[in-house]
Design an enzyme around this catalytic site. Structure first.
Site, PDB file in Angstrom:
ATOM      1  N   THR A  71       0.835  -1.203   0.000  1.00 50.73           N
ATOM      2  CA  THR A  71       0.000   0.000   0.000  1.00 50.73           C
ATOM      3  C   THR A  71       0.873   1.258   0.000  1.00 50.73           C
ATOM      4  O   THR A  71       0.577   2.240  -0.695  1.00 50.73           O
ATOM      5  CB  THR A  71      -0.920   0.035   1.250  1.00 50.73           C
ATOM      6  OG1 THR A  71      -1.528  -1.238   1.380  1.00 50.73           O
ATOM      7  CG2 THR A  71      -1.984   1.102   1.152  1.00 50.73           C
ATOM      8  N   ASP A  94      -7.136  -3.465  -2.675  1.00 55.15           N
ATOM      9  CA  ASP A  94      -6.415  -4.367  -1.773  1.00 55.15           C
ATOM     10  C   ASP A  94      -7.153  -5.703  -1.713  1.00 55.15           C
ATOM     11  O   ASP A  94      -8.346  -5.778  -2.026  1.00 55.15           O
ATOM     12  CB  ASP A  94      -6.358  -3.717  -0.380  1.00 55.15           C
ATOM     13  CG  ASP A  94      -5.198  -4.254   0.443  1.00 55.15           C
ATOM     14  OD1 ASP A  94      -4.391  -5.052  -0.094  1.00 55.15           O
ATOM     15  OD2 ASP A  94      -5.092  -3.876   1.623  1.00 55.15           O
ATOM     16  N   ARG A 129       6.139  -3.784   8.937  1.00 53.11           N
ATOM     17  CA  ARG A 129       4.976  -3.522   9.806  1.00 53.11           C
ATOM     18  C   ARG A 129       5.187  -4.148  11.190  1.00 53.11           C
ATOM     19  O   ARG A 129       4.871  -3.550  12.218  1.00 53.11           O
ATOM     20  CB  ARG A 129       3.701  -4.073   9.163  1.00 53.11           C
ATOM     21  CG  ARG A 129       2.432  -3.701   9.948  1.00 53.11           C
ATOM     22  CD  ARG A 129       1.214  -4.396   9.386  1.00 53.11           C
ATOM     23  NE  ARG A 129       0.866  -3.865   8.077  1.00 53.11           N
ATOM     24  CZ  ARG A 129       0.103  -4.525   7.197  1.00 53.11           C
ATOM     25  NH1 ARG A 129      -0.377  -5.712   7.490  1.00 53.11           N
ATOM     26  NH2 ARG A 129      -0.178  -3.989   6.031  1.00 53.11           N
ATOM     27  N   THR A 184      -2.075 -11.008  -1.270  1.00 52.81           N
ATOM     28  CA  THR A 184      -1.125 -11.902  -0.600  1.00 52.81           C
ATOM     29  C   THR A 184      -1.171 -13.282  -1.258  1.00 52.81           C
ATOM     30  O   THR A 184      -0.399 -14.151  -0.932  1.00 52.81           O
ATOM     31  CB  THR A 184      -1.505 -12.053   0.889  1.00 52.81           C
ATOM     32  OG1 THR A 184      -2.889 -12.396   0.964  1.00 52.81           O
ATOM     33  CG2 THR A 184      -1.256 -10.773   1.656  1.00 52.81           C
TER      34      THR A 184
END
Ligand code: ADE
Length: 338
Positions: A73, A117, A225, A166
């Site tokens: 993103t 997404d 992350r 993913t």
């Protein structure tokens, strides 16, 4: 659906959300130079976007795939910024009706970057509407009902679709073939993760000992992350102890609190390895049997749990099933888990 002016991205993505989300947006790189790692992707994108800009066109559509938290993103927001365009973000499961997508597409501004997404969750009818948008820049819509129903075609402005997933193997080949480039996001290098932790600590104005950076880096699963989340949790613990600097001991305390170990293994990772070692006694375990033993979906085991365990050499996939390695067995023994 979120419509984000890239200039406002930082501010908007924190609005109304959890404080953590706000912190994430503060840590989000805003320039190509700020974005550490994924060098090959950055290089490929710079050529594509640079050439498109010279032609005064929108870039071809892009497909990003890879594990969660690797910066898909974030890179989409840099694409929009580079093209001086707005970024419009949706998650595929929220596009339940054709009308939802039609409304977004027909409201796109010229050159806009449309980010979808979880693209592997696009439904069949939505996917078909996307085809016509991508192929001819038009969408056909039915208006009216019964005998007077008719189809009208709407011309769309040029735009760039960036889809992220993913699970790239769940993207149909007709959809896949419509992207001008497909980029695979790899796990980050250890040095890159440590650099990201250093950068984040600076932005958050917290001091951290070099050994503490190494510890967080090792447990971060090669994922920015996760690194940022661990850093923030360690900051909480340090703050509660009125410590001005994050020390190694504080990081270890944080891991204990979060029930992760120094390799970044979580309870579900340990359970998976323990099941393979104890129940299957070192014999190859089939994915169906593991899924039943753990009460977890096959896809989650294959695509969320296993890649990291394979990467650190704790799990092998063989033609007859999965095996936990000797390294995994030794680590769990050291940690007194088995
Ligand atoms: N924070 C999250 N991902 C990052 C990246 N790739 N570079 C720098 N900071 C980040």
């Amino acid at each position: 659906m979120k419509k984000v002016n890239t200039k406002e991205f930082k501010k908007n993505s924190g609005e109304g959300g959890q404080l953590d989300e706000f912190v994430d947006s503060v840590l989000r790189p805003e320039t190509w130079d700020d974005y550490i790692g994924q060098k090959k992707i950055k290089k490929g994108l710079k050529v594509m976007l640079g050439a498109a800009k010279k032609r005064n066109e929108s870039s071809d559509h892009l497909l990003f795939y890879g594990q969660p938290g690797l910066g898909k993103t974030t890179l989409a927001s840099l694409v929009a910024k580079e093209m001086k365009a707005n970024l419009r973000i949706v998650s595929a499961p929220t596009l339940s009706r054709i009308g939802d997508l039609a409304a977004i597409l027909s409201n796109l501004e010229e050159g806009e970057v449309f980010f979808i997404d979880e693209a592997h969750r696009i439904s069949r009818p939505i996917e078909e509407l996307l085809y016509s948008a991508l192929d001819n820049g038009k969408i056909g819509l039915m208006v009216g009902k019964g005998p007077s129903a008719r189809q009208i075609f709407l011309d769309l402005p040029p735009f760039t679709l960036v889809a992220a997933t993913t699970r790239v193997n769940l993207i149909s080949s007709p959809l896949r073939s419509r992207f001008g480039a497909i980029f695979r996001f790899d796990y980050y290098e250890k040095a890159e993760i440590e650099e990201i932790i250093g950068r984040s600590a600076e932005i958050l104005k917290i001091k951290i000992e070099p050994e503490a950076v190494v510890l967080i880096g090792r447990a971060a699963r090669f994922t920015p992350r996760t690194a940022n989340r661990l850093l923030k949790r360690a900051r909480d613990v340090a703050q509660m102890k009125d410590e001005k600097i994050i020390k190694k001991e504080t990081v270890l305390e944080t891991f204990e609190m979060l029930e992760i170990d120094e390799m970044g293994l979580e309870a579900h990772d340990r359970k998976l390895l323990e099941t393979m070692i104890k129940k299957f006694n070192g014999r190859p375990a089939g994915i169906n049997a593991l899924s039943a033993a753990l009460g977890e979906e096959k896809g989650v085991i294959e695509e969320v749990y296993e890649p990291y365990l394979i990467k650190i050499g704790f799990l092998h996939r063989t033609s007859s099933g999965r095996v936990a390695t000797e390294e995994a067995r030794r680590w769990l023994l050291i940690k007194s888990f088995i």
